[in-house]
Write a protein that holds these residues in place. Structure first.
Motif, mmCIF file in Angstrom:
data_model
loop_
_atom_site.group_PDB
_atom_site.id
_atom_site.type_symbol
_atom_site.label_atom_id
_atom_site.label_comp_id
_atom_site.label_asym_id
_atom_site.label_seq_id
_atom_site.Cartn_x
_atom_site.Cartn_y
_atom_site.Cartn_z
ATOM 1 N N MET A 168 -2.650 4.866 -31.428
ATOM 2 C CA MET A 168 -1.556 5.646 -32.010
ATOM 3 C C MET A 168 -1.187 6.804 -31.083
ATOM 4 N N PRO A 169 0.105 7.005 -30.784
ATOM 5 C CA PRO A 169 0.503 8.143 -29.944
ATOM 6 C C PRO A 169 0.258 9.463 -30.670
ATOM 7 N N LEU A 170 0.081 10.513 -29.900
ATOM 8 C CA LEU A 170 -0.239 11.823 -30.482
ATOM 9 C C LEU A 170 0.861 12.322 -31.406
ATOM 10 N N TYR A 180 -0.691 19.970 -30.643
ATOM 11 C CA TYR A 180 -0.049 18.885 -29.934
ATOM 12 C C TYR A 180 0.307 19.292 -28.509
ATOM 13 N N THR A 181 0.812 20.511 -28.334
ATOM 14 C CA THR A 181 1.165 20.992 -27.002
ATOM 15 C C THR A 181 -0.077 21.097 -26.117
ATOM 16 N N GLY A 187 -3.414 16.265 -20.719
ATOM 17 C CA GLY A 187 -3.147 14.929 -20.198
ATOM 18 C C GLY A 187 -3.470 13.825 -21.173
ATOM 19 N N LEU A 188 -3.589 14.168 -22.446
ATOM 20 C CA LEU A 188 -3.918 13.174 -23.459
ATOM 21 C C LEU A 188 -2.631 12.661 -24.105
ATOM 22 N N GLY A 192 -6.832 7.784 -29.465
ATOM 23 C CA GLY A 192 -8.112 7.290 -28.957
ATOM 24 C C GLY A 192 -8.669 8.184 -27.862
ATOM 25 N N GLU A 193 -7.805 8.741 -27.018
ATOM 26 C CA GLU A 193 -8.265 9.649 -25.966
ATOM 27 C C GLU A 193 -8.814 10.932 -26.571
#
Length: 472
Positions: A168-170, A180-181, A187-188, A192-193
């Motif tokens: 899933m994207p952030l 989020y920023t 760099g995430l 999952g990262e």
């Protein structure tokens, strides 16, 4: 544990459309920003989309129906969905403004597996014409994220759930703007990262609250939920885009609401004998209509027939903008009578209740009376007229054990002008009334007069012979 989350992307829109026979272009707008937040298929076909300014939407669809979002209305509608979902799952959590969370791990054995649970909920949603994105997760937050992004699958495999979450994207993970920023600067790009970050480093570089949120998604931190308890009453409301000017226009939404009531009563294993309808107008005081039945009832068609009769007697005062149906009185359900091979009830009391209810709806609650015995030996005082009630079998048996009485009792005894031709029963002595100054001392007989009539006559010790009634 296993959780099911239902995300309703346009709950208010579905609620309005369910109460309308004719589908027209309709949008839901924010109250302050004048921005479209929900658009029905007819509006989308005209080029109206969510996020569009209201002025632009009106220019594309001049006859566009407009409803302003209301938090209280949305909360009430969400609770309506929780009520029917509670018929299938015991533990439900309200997630305003448009989400429901239900614990379903304990239901798999009851329904025969997770696919059966999923199918049952989908059928209920389809029956109610509701659009919902379901999501299943091993934690409440996991189920919520999967549902809100439309990635929900019918699976209880924790590894598969975490893998889907990891992709899933952030931007879809619902972090606050500041977090989020920061994650982007690190760099995430995917959730999952973020999962792969060391917990201590995450708490130090981001915040303890972010770490707690991630752990609640993964299931390594407890996330207690406050379960919703259904109210002790039934209440539903229909809101109209276009005002309803004639009572016949109210029957369509009433049919759906009464069907919901029938399902609720069947689930409770109870009946009711009292419905309250509230008709709200734009500029005048609302009208309250109390619909009563002569006995316990749960069938939607029976209620609808009574309401239709009531509408015939009481036209609308003004165009209706909303209609509310509520039930607060519930009665225990009696054991069902025998049925024939076609499933038809052989109990005549049901037909009797239906007839009495229709007559009351057409003529008024006080128009019907039934005779009831009174504890007095004097025939003229031994009965009373009272409101129609349920038949009492014990009272009926007791009444059959009384001596024979005429079907036609005269308002007052009339002198007997000729001697009877034949005598059948008697004497039956009745003596009483000393307590209220109306004392009688009579010997009653059933006799046939010369003209062939069968009469109920008596001899008064002071005044002679009288006729008090006639047998049919």
């Amino acid at each position: 544990m296993l959780w099911l989350y239902l995300h309703f992307p346009h709950l208010l829109l579905d609620h309005i459309l369910r109460s309308s026979e004719h589908t027209a272009a309709l949008v839901i707008v924010e109250g302050s920003r004048q921005k479209v937040i929900q658009a029905c298929p007819a509006a989308r076909d005209l080029g109206v989309n969510t996020g569009m300014r209201l002025k632009t939407a009106v220019s594309l669809a001049p006859n566009l129906g407009i409803i302003r979002a209301d938090e209280q209305q949305e909360a009430r509608i969400l609770e309506d969905q929780a009520r029917w979902l509670h018929h299938y799952a015991a533990h439900i959590v309200l997630v305003p403004p448009n989400g429901l969370l239900a614990e379903i791990g304990s239901l798999q054995r009851l329904y025969g597996g997770l696919p059966a649970v999923w199918q049952t909920v989908e059928e209920a949603l389809h029956k109610r014409h509701l659009t919902a994105w379901p999501g299943i997760g091993h934690t409440p937050q996991a189920a919520r994220l999967l549902a809100r992004t439309g990635k929900g699958e019918c699976t209880s495999d924790k590894g598969n759930i975490l893998h889907t979450l990891g992709l899933m994207p952030l931007v879809a993970a619902e972090f606050d703007r500041r977090t989020y920023t920061r994650l982007q600067r690190l760099g995430l790009n995917t959730l999952g990262e973020v999962f792969s970050l060391p917990p201590a480093e995450m708490a130090r570089r981001l915040s303890p609250e972010t770490l707690a949120y991630i752990q609640k998604i993964q299931g390594s931190r407890s996330d207690p939920q406050e379960f919703w308890q259904p109210p002790g009453y039934f209440r539903q409301q229909a809101d109209f885009v276009q005002e309803i000017e004639h009572s016949q226009g109210l029957l369509f939404p009433l049919q759906r609401m009464l069907s919901e009531l029938e399902n609720d009563l069947c689930w409770r294993q109870q009946d009711t004998d009292s419905l309250l309808l509230v008709l709200r107008y734009r500029h005048t005081e609302p009208t309250l209509l109390r619909i009563r039945t002569s006995g316990p009832e749960h069938r939607a068609d029976a209620f609808l027939n009574l309401i239709s009769l009531r509408f015939e007697q009481q036209p609308l005062q003004a165009p209706v903008v909303s209609l509310q149906l509520s039930v607060k009185r519930f009665l225990g359900r009696e054991a069902a009578g025998g049925q024939d091979l076609l499933g038809e009830s052989q109990d005549l009391s049901e037909a009797w209740h239906t007839l009495m209810s229709r007559l009351q709806a057409r003529l008024g609650e006080n128009a019907l009376k039934q005779l009831a015995p009174r504890p007095d030996h004097r025939p003229e005082y031994a009965w009373s007229a009272s409101r129609v009630q349920l038949k009492n079998s014990a009272a009926q048996i007791k009444a059959w054990q009384l001596p024979g009485r005429p079907l036609w009792l005269l308002h007052g005894p009339q002198p007997l002008t000729e001697a009877p031709q034949a005598w059948f029963t008697g004497p039956e002595r009745i003596s009483g009334g000393w307590w209220d100054g109306q004392r009688v001392h009579r010997d009653y007989y059933i006799a046939q007069l010369n003209n062939g009539q069968l009469a109920w006559v008596f001899r008064d010790v002071r005044d002679g012979w009288f006729v008090h009634g006639w047998f049919g």
